[in-house]
Design a protein around this motif. Structure first.
Motif, mmCIF file in Angstrom:
data_model
loop_
_atom_site.group_PDB
_atom_site.id
_atom_site.type_symbol
_atom_site.label_atom_id
_atom_site.label_comp_id
_atom_site.label_asym_id
_atom_site.label_seq_id
_atom_site.Cartn_x
_atom_site.Cartn_y
_atom_site.Cartn_z
ATOM 1 N N ARG A 46 -42.523 -5.538 6.318
ATOM 2 C CA ARG A 46 -42.131 -4.534 5.337
ATOM 3 C C ARG A 46 -43.359 -3.722 4.934
ATOM 4 N NH1 ARG A 46 -38.300 -6.630 7.397
ATOM 5 N NH2 ARG A 46 -36.704 -7.875 6.360
ATOM 6 N N THR A 47 -43.244 -2.393 4.959
ATOM 7 C CA THR A 47 -44.356 -1.537 4.562
ATOM 8 C C THR A 47 -43.850 -0.467 3.610
ATOM 9 O OG1 THR A 47 -44.001 -0.134 6.500
ATOM 10 C CG2 THR A 47 -45.664 -1.879 6.685
ATOM 11 N N PRO A 48 -44.572 -0.179 2.549
ATOM 12 C CA PRO A 48 -44.164 0.898 1.645
ATOM 13 C C PRO A 48 -44.115 2.245 2.377
ATOM 14 C CG PRO A 48 -45.792 -0.507 0.587
ATOM 15 C CD PRO A 48 -45.744 -0.917 2.025
ATOM 16 N N PHE A 49 -43.130 3.045 2.047
ATOM 17 C CA PHE A 49 -42.917 4.360 2.654
ATOM 18 C C PHE A 49 -44.124 5.258 2.391
ATOM 19 C CE2 PHE A 49 -40.996 8.677 2.391
ATOM 20 C CZ PHE A 49 -40.485 8.765 3.685
ATOM 21 N N GLN A 50 -44.512 6.050 3.400
ATOM 22 C CA GLN A 50 -45.739 6.829 3.307
ATOM 23 C C GLN A 50 -45.531 8.338 3.168
ATOM 24 O OE1 GLN A 50 -48.792 5.557 3.130
ATOM 25 N NE2 GLN A 50 -48.170 3.440 3.431
ATOM 26 N N ALA A 51 -44.395 8.878 3.651
ATOM 27 C CA ALA A 51 -44.250 10.333 3.776
ATOM 28 C C ALA A 51 -43.853 10.983 2.450
ATOM 29 C CB ALA A 51 -43.247 10.666 4.874
ATOM 30 N N LEU A 52 -44.722 10.852 1.463
ATOM 31 C CA LEU A 52 -44.475 11.470 0.161
ATOM 32 C C LEU A 52 -44.880 12.939 0.187
ATOM 33 C CD1 LEU A 52 -45.710 8.712 -2.329
ATOM 34 C CD2 LEU A 52 -43.445 9.008 -1.304
ATOM 35 N N ALA A 53 -44.275 13.711 -0.723
ATOM 36 C CA ALA A 53 -44.580 15.132 -0.840
ATOM 37 C C ALA A 53 -44.972 15.440 -2.277
ATOM 38 C CB ALA A 53 -43.376 15.973 -0.424
ATOM 39 N N CYS A 54 -45.856 16.402 -2.427
ATOM 40 C CA CYS A 54 -46.305 16.815 -3.756
ATOM 41 C C CYS A 54 -45.132 17.409 -4.532
ATOM 42 C CB CYS A 54 -47.425 17.843 -3.615
ATOM 43 S SG CYS A 54 -48.023 18.478 -5.194
ATOM 44 N N PRO A 55 -44.878 16.944 -5.744
ATOM 45 C CA PRO A 55 -43.759 17.483 -6.523
ATOM 46 C C PRO A 55 -44.011 18.895 -7.039
ATOM 47 C CG PRO A 55 -45.019 15.947 -7.853
ATOM 48 C CD PRO A 55 -45.598 15.872 -6.466
ATOM 49 N N LEU A 56 -45.242 19.375 -6.912
ATOM 50 C CA LEU A 56 -45.583 20.707 -7.410
ATOM 51 C C LEU A 56 -45.464 21.787 -6.346
ATOM 52 C CD1 LEU A 56 -48.679 19.739 -9.598
ATOM 53 C CD2 LEU A 56 -46.334 20.189 -10.353
ATOM 54 N N ASP A 57 -45.833 21.462 -5.092
ATOM 55 C CA ASP A 57 -45.778 22.485 -4.045
ATOM 56 C C ASP A 57 -45.112 22.018 -2.754
ATOM 57 O OD1 ASP A 57 -47.706 20.858 -2.846
ATOM 58 O OD2 ASP A 57 -49.379 22.186 -3.330
ATOM 59 N N GLY A 58 -44.658 20.763 -2.713
ATOM 60 C CA GLY A 58 -43.957 20.262 -1.539
ATOM 61 C C GLY A 58 -44.833 19.892 -0.370
ATOM 62 N N GLN A 78 -37.095 -6.823 12.188
ATOM 63 C CA GLN A 78 -36.845 -5.419 11.922
ATOM 64 C C GLN A 78 -37.874 -4.875 10.933
ATOM 65 O OE1 GLN A 78 -34.465 -2.939 13.092
ATOM 66 N NE2 GLN A 78 -36.100 -1.826 12.061
ATOM 67 N N ALA A 79 -38.657 -3.911 11.388
ATOM 68 C CA ALA A 79 -39.652 -3.283 10.523
ATOM 69 C C ALA A 79 -38.963 -2.323 9.560
ATOM 70 C CB ALA A 79 -40.685 -2.541 11.356
ATOM 71 N N LEU A 80 -39.281 -2.439 8.283
ATOM 72 C CA LEU A 80 -38.699 -1.598 7.245
ATOM 73 C C LEU A 80 -39.789 -0.836 6.504
ATOM 74 C CD1 LEU A 80 -36.062 -3.914 5.494
ATOM 75 C CD2 LEU A 80 -35.606 -2.021 7.068
ATOM 76 N N SER A 81 -39.516 0.425 6.216
ATOM 77 C CA SER A 81 -40.377 1.246 5.378
ATOM 78 C C SER A 81 -39.536 1.697 4.191
ATOM 79 C CB SER A 81 -40.899 2.447 6.171
ATOM 80 O OG SER A 81 -41.659 3.302 5.347
ATOM 81 N N LEU A 82 -39.783 1.108 3.024
ATOM 82 C CA LEU A 82 -38.890 1.258 1.878
ATOM 83 C C LEU A 82 -39.528 2.068 0.754
ATOM 84 C CD1 LEU A 82 -37.530 -2.409 1.648
ATOM 85 C CD2 LEU A 82 -36.518 -0.458 2.854
ATOM 86 N N MET A 83 -38.670 2.762 0.013
ATOM 87 C CA MET A 83 -39.110 3.498 -1.173
ATOM 88 C C MET A 83 -38.024 3.426 -2.228
ATOM 89 S SD MET A 83 -40.153 7.526 -1.524
ATOM 90 C CE MET A 83 -40.044 8.397 -3.105
ATOM 91 N N GLY A 84 -38.403 3.087 -3.447
ATOM 92 C CA GLY A 84 -37.510 3.121 -4.591
ATOM 93 C C GLY A 84 -37.953 4.202 -5.549
ATOM 94 N N LEU A 85 -37.026 5.057 -5.949
ATOM 95 C CA LEU A 85 -37.336 6.167 -6.854
ATOM 96 C C LEU A 85 -36.361 6.161 -8.006
ATOM 97 C CD1 LEU A 85 -38.262 9.809 -6.155
ATOM 98 C CD2 LEU A 85 -36.072 9.396 -7.292
ATOM 99 N N ASP A 86 -36.874 6.394 -9.204
ATOM 100 C CA ASP A 86 -36.023 6.500 -10.385
ATOM 101 C C ASP A 86 -36.674 7.445 -11.371
ATOM 102 O OD1 ASP A 86 -33.558 4.456 -11.391
ATOM 103 O OD2 ASP A 86 -34.504 5.646 -12.959
ATOM 104 N N ILE A 87 -35.846 8.133 -12.152
ATOM 105 C CA ILE A 87 -36.379 9.048 -13.153
ATOM 106 C C ILE A 87 -36.905 8.307 -14.378
ATOM 107 C CG2 ILE A 87 -34.271 9.495 -14.474
ATOM 108 C CD1 ILE A 87 -35.024 12.528 -14.283
#
Length: 284
Positions: free
Chosen positions: A3-15, A118-127
């Protein structure tokens, strides 16, 4: 576990893509976001907030954590995980976002259901920062299973076409954003309350119930319907504290009248119907 934390994050200000440099996520425009000591990153700029403390409160998060830990929603987690597994028959790493992850219950269950190979790349998001803090605290800092992010479904801080699946559990779907971040052939797994969900509790806290409307869900733009599954069973709750936790973790706490909340507070035992609909959409 693979299991690896998801990497493909984007800047919330400019994408723009974010890169992790030490304990800071940074984009090419030098916008930076520090990783908190609990292990999560806040990618919810002030201008994207509708209030100073959006989302579930600390009390709601704590109540949900206690309730889910008891296992009463385990059949929902199992059905969800099995649906992901049917889509996940591949050797490469499978990436999954829980959009509205709360305190991380469904991602943790998914990680446990999946095979070790099974390799997993996971991300949890909440406001809710309280929800994400709770999720991150429960993760292993030495080997975290997921990336934990404070952010909004309305503007997901995720690079386009980088996810194999998105989960939306009793949440607020933003289908245009889900379509943007999913790869072609990726799946959106949406769980919604069915007409009988928590009916016995609702009969206690509301004067009358609106009649249920049975209709097929509208197909979101960019998606095709692939499957639907009803998950219905009964649970029995013992003790006022457990019943209070269930009410506290739902929107019904704030919709009910004072009299309805008082009636619920006086309960010591309650048998409830759990009725959920799992809908699988495919990104086309």
């Amino acid at each position: 576990m693979n299991r690896t934390p998801f990497q493909a994050l984007a800047c919330p200000l400019d994408g723009e893509p974010l890169q992790l440099e030490g304990g800071t996520w940074r984009c090419a425009s030098n916008h930076s976001f520090d990783v908190a000591k609990q292990g999560y990153v806040n990618l919810l700029p002030v201008q994207q907030k509708r209030s100073t403390d959006p989302g579930d409160s600390k009390a709601m998060v704590a109540a949900r954590q206690r309730f889910l830990a008891a296992g009463d929603y385990a059949p929902i987690a199992k059905a969800l995980s099995q649906a992901v597994m049917r889509h996940c028959e591949q050797a490469e790493t499978y990436s999954c976002l829980d959009a509205g992850c709360g305190e991380g219950y469904y991602l943790r269950q998914l990680s446990q259901y999946m095979t070790e190979s099974q390799a997993l790349s996971l991300m949890g998001l909440d406001i809710s920062k309280w929800a994400v803090q709770s999720a991150a605290k429960q993760d292993d800092k030495r080997a975290p299973i997921s990336r934990w992010v404070v952010g909004s479904n309305a503007q997901l801080p995720v690079q386009s076409a980088t996810l194999d699946s998105v989960l939306c559990m009793f949440g607020f779907p933003v289908h245009s954003e889900f379509a943007r971040v999913l790869k072609p052939g990726g799946q959106l797994l949406q769980v919604e309350a069915g007409p009988e969900h928590l009916r016995e509790l609702r009969e206690i806290i509301y004067p009358t119930l609106k009649p249920a409307r049975e209709k097929a869900p509208d197909v979101p733009e960019g998606f095709a319907h692939r499957a639907s599954e009803q998950i219905r069973y009964a649970i029995s709750l013992e003790g006022a504290d457990v019943i209070r936790d269930l009410l506290t973790m739902t929107p019904h706490l704030y919709r009910a009248s004072a009299e309805g909340r008082e009636r619920a507070a006086n309960l010591e035992q309650l048998t409830l119907t759990i009725d959920a609909q799992l809908i699988v959409w495919e990104r086309i």
